[in-house]
Design a protein around this motif. Structure first.
Motif, PDB file in Angstrom:
ATOM      1  N   LEU A 171       3.689  -1.206  -1.202  1.00 15.60           N
ATOM      2  CA  LEU A 171       4.601  -2.353  -1.119  1.00 15.60           C
ATOM      3  C   LEU A 171       5.642  -2.300  -2.237  1.00 15.60           C
ATOM      4  O   LEU A 171       6.797  -2.703  -2.029  1.00 15.60           O
ATOM      5  N   SER A 172       5.262  -1.805  -3.405  1.00 13.37           N
ATOM      6  CA  SER A 172       6.231  -1.631  -4.493  1.00 13.37           C
ATOM      7  C   SER A 172       7.308  -0.628  -4.104  1.00 13.37           C
ATOM      8  O   SER A 172       8.496  -0.823  -4.407  1.00 13.37           O
ATOM      9  N   ALA A 173       6.909   0.452  -3.455  1.00 13.26           N
ATOM     10  CA  ALA A 173       7.883   1.434  -2.990  1.00 13.26           C
ATOM     11  C   ALA A 173       8.830   0.816  -1.969  1.00 13.26           C
ATOM     12  O   ALA A 173      10.042   1.081  -1.984  1.00 13.26           O
ATOM     13  N   LEU A 174       8.295  -0.027  -1.078  1.00  9.89           N
ATOM     14  CA  LEU A 174       9.143  -0.724  -0.109  1.00  9.89           C
ATOM     15  C   LEU A 174      10.141  -1.634  -0.816  1.00  9.89           C
ATOM     16  O   LEU A 174      11.336  -1.666  -0.463  1.00  9.89           O
ATOM     17  N   LEU A 175       9.681  -2.366  -1.826  1.00  8.01           N
ATOM     18  CA  LEU A 175      10.565  -3.246  -2.582  1.00  8.01           C
ATOM     19  C   LEU A 175      11.674  -2.442  -3.262  1.00  8.01           C
ATOM     20  O   LEU A 175      12.844  -2.850  -3.245  1.00  8.01           O
TER      21      LEU A 175
END
Length: 311
Positions: free
Chosen positions: A284-288
């Motif tokens: 999810l951090s990579a998506l953000l």
């Protein structure tokens, strides 16, 4: 003859110094000046990004003390997660509302407070003061004010209006979080706009007034184009900040009611630190990161269409 002597003297000096020439010395000074920034970027930007991508390919359960490579399983789970569309929708609503209201209100306040009127210094201080207040303390106070029997509803009841339970119904919960964040940070953008307005040449307004231009025409044809670089700066900062909001959601609504205010950063926190799915949290951090990077690049590319003197 004189040129020949100077050339010989220069050659002799270079021979004595060897490879340590003035050019190399200047290059070394330049490298030393940029070294702290480069080191900071490597340690606090690129290394964490690399670690996030590494962790996103693993499943790390701290409680079970397991750490294993799972490949693209976390990304497949991201695509199949039924909560992700709701989270992205809440994130988009929060960001859009915050950016539009914050920039519009900041520009309006800056235009009003740029007038030479009595008391403007007091109002500038009043609007900027929330910026320097602790974020958590600010949010806690507003949490009390927005309760069903809090100060906001008490004021509404004084004028015969029954206020809702602001933080426990979907639409008002999102609007309340946006309002709290706008009031907290609108002063920063207001100050940036004030600085930009002071740099607009007064002669342009005088010439436009002589030509019969009204207040709105002067604002649209002179003020906005001249301060458009500052508008670009504030929009990039505000958009990036709106996508990383966490404390306000954690203190005010905890993502509720339901998932109506569960933005991406708070969902990331839940997955990583409440459910201990650190690998999925890293995904999810990579998506953000991808979303913030894409929006920043998009704004930067579109600057040529509306930023003054950009080509």
């Amino acid at each position: 003859m004189a040129l020949g002597l100077r050339a010989a003297a220069r050659t002799a000096r270079e021979g004595r110094t060897g490879w340590w020439t003035a050019t190399r010395r200047d290059h070394l000074v330049g490298y030393l000046f940029v070294a702290p920034q480069v080191a900071g970027s490597l340690l606090f930007v690129f290394l964490p990004l690399a670690l996030v991508l590494w962790y996103s390919l693993h499943e790390w359960n701290v409680l079970a003390d397991t750490f294993g490579f799972v490949g693209a399983d976390n990304y497949r789970h991201l695509l199949a997660d039924p909560n992700v569309p709701k989270v992205l929708t809440a994130t988009a609503l929060f960001s859009a509302g915050l950016v539009v209201v914050n920039l519009s209100l900041a520009l309006l306040l800056a235009v009003l407070l740029s007038q030479r009127l009595r008391g403007t210094v007091v109002f500038r201080t009043l609007f900027f003061s929330p910026v320097v207040v602790s974020l958590v303390a600010w949010t806690i106070v507003w949490g009390f004010l927005l309760q069903r029997d809090g100060g906001v509803n008490a004021l509404l009841q004084a004028v015969g209006v029954e206020g809702p339970n602001w933080l426990r119904t979907g639409p008002t919960a999102m609007a309340s979080v946006i309002a709290v964040q706008v009031v907290k940070n609108v002063g920063l953008n207001m100050v940036l706009f004030l600085a930009a307005l002071q740099g607009v040449p007064k002669e342009l307004y005088e010439a436009a007034t002589l030509d019969g231009a009204g207040a709105w025409t002067r604002f649209a044809r002179i003020t906005l184009p001249m301060i458009s670089p500052t508008v670009l700066l504030t929009s990039i900062i505000t958009v990036a900040g709106s996508l990383q909001v966490f404390a306000q959601i954690a203190v005010l609504t905890q993502g509720g009611p339901g998932t109506s205010t569960t933005v991406l950063v708070y969902y990331l926190y839940q997955q990583a630190f409440q459910f201990h799915h650190f690998g999925y949290g890293a995904t999810l951090s990579a998506l953000l990161f991808v979303i913030v990077l894409a929006l920043t690049v998009l704004q930067w590319r579109l600057r040529r269409r509306w930023v003054f003197l950009e080509s």
